[in-house]
Write an enzyme that holds these catalytic residues in place. Structure first.
Site: not given
Ligand SMILES: Nc1ncnc2c1ncn2[C@@H]1O[C@H](COP(=O)(O)OP(=O)(O)OP(=O)(O)O)[C@@H](O)[C@H]1O
Ligand SMILES: [Mg+2]
Length: 947
Positions: A134-135, A139, A190, A193-194, A417, A419
């Site tokens: 997660s994070g 996404t 995060n 977080s989705s 992701g 958790e």
């Molecule tokens: N390539 C990137 N460039 C800049 N910032 C990023 C990038 N990837 C992720 N981030 C930052 O990291 C944060 C978390 O990313 P994201 O929401 O995609 O995580 P996730 O893997 O989908 O988590 P979850 O499983 O909780 O949904 C984003 O809100 C963004 O601020």
């Molecule tokens: Mg996500």
């Protein structure tokens, strides 16, 4: 200044030491600096430590993507890097002849899938599985990939279709903010977080243009609506309406500034995800108009007010629970906003109806305070979950293409992701179970199946051991006994669930399982699952209830009676639905539990994934504080271990990620036989037609093998041919595709050449035919002209003859007159006696001289010189004498014309010395004026001075 945290030290000193070590190593080993290694398979030796160091070096050098064999490792920069996702860069990757040669990027994966779909090699459909904690950036990554596809899969064929494609792509992109607003929340791990899983299917037509998309969602964490863990928040949309509503909307939705809501914790925290306008705009683009939006936000405000409805203990089972102080107002507002009757709402929340007995008598029983709270929460969850599903269906109807308008798809999987919180319940169990499933898909696809296949196909291969998470999956979902089956069974037992009892059942039934544990220090009943990504402790309390997810039928009935247009759509008065909901409300064992439904949807997802070529992107979170330029070695190490990256690198380095059946290979690359050098022709069997012949699709294994051998010998790169499949690396595939493109280009040139030749020949034939036709027409025209001339000449001849006769007649008339005068006046001189003869000769001379004179006098061109004179002489019947001048005694003389002298060349002059017609000199007769006809012409023309 860059900061580096590696668990042992941080700051510039550590960084300085690290870089010094790197420089030293580079100097001693002569190897490229670690940050320059684009592929982890090139790290030497491949160990967790070296891989970690390479990733760290690259991260600190702002290089966030690294290849790891068949997967791509994506480090979360935790800072905006706009140049990394610019449209220009997307185009660069799209236009590259070999994107693999460019720097590692998610666009390389995107482009690879896009090209694979184009190449139509089985399996044609592609999927990208984005995994990570997660994070970690899943996404974000899938959002960027969607943008990439929107740019590259835009239709270039026509302006109209381009517009349509752009509209579809815009809608697909707009689905992200809407789904994230309603389905994402700020958690401990995060900020965005989705809280649901998402598989988006980007649908492409035969020309690889995006015609639509379909979104499939998985298990929304709806409990978050009514229950948020400490330091966590509700779904973003609640904060968006709370903070972003206009003054007038605040009044309409009863959301005064500064109002507090128990289901809206930490409203003071401002996140970039709180932008209401973005969500509204996106909803509008998806076809959700302003009144519907208003309706949605009003219902959400109603839920917020519902959360403020707090019940107190009645102290008497027979009495319904009273409301706490100002809760009455909240119930009223909530009922108003949800289009319900306040009393009806309150009664439904506080009174349970039970049907019992033979006559299905209805009993009304006041609920306890806890039950009232549960019913309230259940109502909110029910509304929110239906609203979310409805939104997904609206999005789908807005972006989905007609089934016959697309042929292939690229699937993007972005699930929640892995958790692990201090308190984990059914939601985390489901989320981690989904991640285990995906890890198993990866293991099964890349690590196990690939190696097993090498052995079966007879390839030389030394087995690489890997961490298989199958035992963990068996523990969670296996049969006959597993955690899921036990939780489901508890639901079916239809008895009050006890946390301790469940824990004991799990422990006794699953004893000895390697992946199961228990936190003995915790006072709460729990069990620990050793997931591939780490151990997670789950509380057993509430597991069964959450799994049952009972919806009291009164709640559904209440919502069906709502006057709100949106709730009417969400809860139609459908008898079928009623009969489905009722059993669970009547405390009967639910047929479908949350876990069983989730398991079924996961199975379905994996089936889809199995039918595609999977591509993996591993997102890695460099630190848990979401800080840029901070690299926590331990945290990254655990993630690398969890996803089995080192094993993946080992297998990828030695393995062949691409495998194609012999038949498919022959079908696609048969034309490469043309590449075979002439020298090898004899050695590898005849190919008399240079691979040109069109063979029917070969079904015979022997023929297939023969063809395969021919192709393999002609290839520019070595391939590994198994018993039924051909194995190759990505780079080999790239080479093959290049060679194929080359041959196709050659073929195209041949065709063009042949066509041009054919066109030239046809043109030449046509030209010849045109010349023939022109010649024929011209000759016909000439003939026609000559015929006309001929006819004209005939007319002239006739006229001339008539005139001549008339002249002859006139001449004879004149002569007759003279003769008569002579005979009557005096005897004729002997010279003039033979008048009839003279007359005849004169007539002959006139006849001959007239055209000659006419012709020679008028012709500027024609016969010249001596020839002309000859003609003249011939006409005058003169003997040819001196060419200069001659005096001729001819018949004319006898007739009175003494001489006609043709003057020298160039002058057309005749000198008539004596004419029998000039009687004025010699004899009386008619005066010159009385001379008529040709004689007159001659006289006129030969008067002195007339030339
Ligand atoms: N390539 C990137 N460039 C800049 N910032 C990023 C990038 N990837 C992720 N981030 C930052 O990291 C944060 C978390 O990313 P994201 O929401 O995609 O995580 P996730 O893997 O989908 O988590 P979850 O499983 O909780 O949904 C984003 O809100 C963004 O601020
Ligand atoms: Mg996500």
């Amino acid at each position: 200044m860059l900061q580096q945290v590696n668990g042992h030290g941080s700051g510039s000193a550590a960084h300085g030491g690290e870089s010094l070590r790197e420089d030293l190593q580079e100097f001693l080993g002569g190897e490229a600096p670690l940050q320059q290694l684009d592929d982890l398979t090139k790290v030497n030796p491949v160990t967790l430590e070296t891989v970690l160091r390479c990733l760290q070096a690259r991260y600190m050098a702002d290089t966030f993507y690294t290849n790891a064999g068949c997967t791509l490792v994506a480090m979360n920069p935790f800072k905006p890097v706009p140049q990394l996702y610019s449209p220009e860069l997307m185009q660069e990757y799209h236009a590259a002849s070999q994107p693999q040669t460019l720097k590692p990027h998610i666009f390389t994966v995107g482009e690879q899938t896009y090209r694979n779909v184009k190449s139509l090699m089985e399996p044609v459909n592609q999927s990208i599985v984005v995994s990570g904690e997660s994070g970690a950036g899943k996404t974000w990554t899938s959002r960027c990939l969607m943008k990439f596809y929107a740019v590259v899969a835009a239709s270039p064929t026509s302006w109209e279709s381009h517009k349509v494609a752009q509209r579809i792509e815009q809608r697909i992109l707009n689905s992200n903010p809407v789904m994230e607003a309603f389905g994402n929340a700020c958690t401990l791990r995060n900020n965005n977080s989705s809280r649901f899983g998402k598989f988006i299917q980007l649908q492409l037509n035969g020309a690889q243009q995006m015609t639509g998309a379909a979104v499939q969602t998985y298990l929304l964490e709806k409990t978050r609506v009514a229950c948020q863990a400490p330091s966590e928040r509700n779904f973003h949309i609640f904060y968006q309406i709370y903070k972003g509503a206009h003054a007038e909307e605040r009044v309409r939705w009863c959301l005064p500034e500064g109002a507090t809501f128990s289901w809206l914790p930490h409203p003071e925290r401002t996140l970039e995800e709180d932008c209401f306008e973005v969500t509204r705009e996106a909803m509008l683009h998806l076809g959700i108009d302003a009144p519907t939006q208003n309706n949605i936000f009003q219902a959400l405000a109603g839920l917020l007010h519902l959360g403020n409805t707090q019940f107190a203990d009645s102290g008497n089972e027979a009495q319904p629970c009273p409301l706490v102080d100002d809760a009455q107002c909240s119930v009223g507002t909530s009922a108003l906003l949800l289009g319900l009757l306040e009393d009806h709402l309150l009664e439904t929340l506080r009174i349970r109806t039970i049907q019992a007995g033979r006559g299905r008598q209805v009993f009304r029983k006041p609920c306890s305070q806890a039950e009232c709270d549960t019913r309230r929460d259940c109502l909110a969850k029910l509304v929110y979950a239906r609203l979310f599903d409805w939104l997904v269906s609206v999005i789908n109807s807005s972006i989905c293409a007609a089934p016959d308008s697309w042929t292939t798809f690229i699937g993007l999987l972005d699930v929640y992701g892995f958790e692990s919180f201090p308190n984990n319940s059914l939601e985390q169990l489901c989320i981690n179970y989904a991640n285990e499933k995906l890890q198993q898909h990866f293991v099964a696809h890349y690590l196990r199946a690939q190696q097993e296949e090498y052995a079966v196909e007879g390839l030389e291969w030394s087995f690489v051991s890997y961490q298989d998470n199958q035992p963990c999956l068996d523990l969670i979902e296996g049969s006959p006994v597993s955690i899921c089956s036990l939780i489901n069974e508890e639901c079916r037992l239809n008895r009050p669930s006890s946390a301790a009892q469940l824990q004991t059942r799990i422990e006794s039934a699953l004893t000895g399982r390697p992946r199961l544990g228990r936190d003995r220090l915790s006072p709460e009943p729990n069990f620990i699952v050793l997931h591939y990504a780490g151990p997670v402790r789950y509380r057993t309390a509430g597991l069964v209830e959450k799994n049952k997810d009972p919806v009291p039928p009164e709640l559904t009935r209440l919502l069906q009676q709502s006057q709100d247009p949106l709730l009417k759509v969400l809860f139609p008065a459908d008898p079928e639905e009623k009969s489905q909901e009722e059993p669970s409300g009547q405390n009967r064992a639910p047929v479908l539990t949350v876990v069983s439904k989730f398991k079924a949807s996961l199975e379905q997802l994996l089936q889809v994934l199995h039918g595609t070529t999977p591509h993996y992107i591993r997102c890695i979170k460099p630190n848990s504080q979401a800080q840029a330029q901070i690299f926590h070695r331990e945290e990254v190490l655990s993630q690398l271990e969890a996803c089995g990256l080192v094993e993946t690198i080992h297998i990828s380095a030695a393995g062949f990620p691409i495998r194609v059946s012999h038949r498919n290979f022959v079908e696609r690359y048969e034309l490469l036989r043309r590449l075979r050098p002439a020298t090898t022709l004899g050695r590898h069997g005849p190919c008399p037609d240079g691979g040109r012949s069109e063979r029917p699709p070969c079904t015979e294994p022997a023929t297939l093998r023969g063809l395969l051998q021919e192709i393999l010998h002609a290839l520019p790169a070595p391939l590994h041919c198994g018993r039924t499949k051909v194995f190759m690396t990505d780079s080999t595939l790239e080479l093959l595709e290049c060679a194929r493109a080359q041959v196709l280009e050659q073929c195209a040139r041949h065709i063009q050449r042949g066509w041009r030749r054919h066109r030239c020949r046809t043109q030449a034939r046509r030209r010849r035919a045109a010349v023939l036709i022109q010649a024929a027409v011209r000759s016909w025209l000439a003939r026609k002209h000559v015929r006309r001339l001929h006819a004209a000449a005939t007319v002239i001849k006739r006229a001339w003859r008539e005139w001549r006769i008339r002249m002859a007649f006139l001449a004879s008339e004149e002569l007759d007159g003279v003769e008569e005068k002579h005979s009557s006046q005096a005897p004729c001189s002997p010279s003039s006696s033979p008048l009839p003869l003279a007359q005849t000769r004169l007539q002959g001379a006139i006849t001959r001289l007239w055209p000659l004179g006419l012709a020679l006098a008028n012709a500027a061109v024609g016969v010249h010189g001596f020839q002309r004179k000859l003609v003249v002489f011939a006409c005058l019947q003169l003997p040819v004498g001196s060419p200069r001048s001659c005096a001729i005694q001819t018949a004319q003389e006898q007739a009175g014309v003494l001489s006609i002298r043709a003057l020298p060349q160039g002058s057309i002059r005749f000198h008539c010395r004596k004419s029998p017609l000039r009687y004025a000199d010699t004899c009386p007769g008619p005066s010159p004026d009385s001379v008529t006809g040709f004689n007159q012409i001659l006289l006129e023309r030969h008067r002195p001075g007339h030339v």
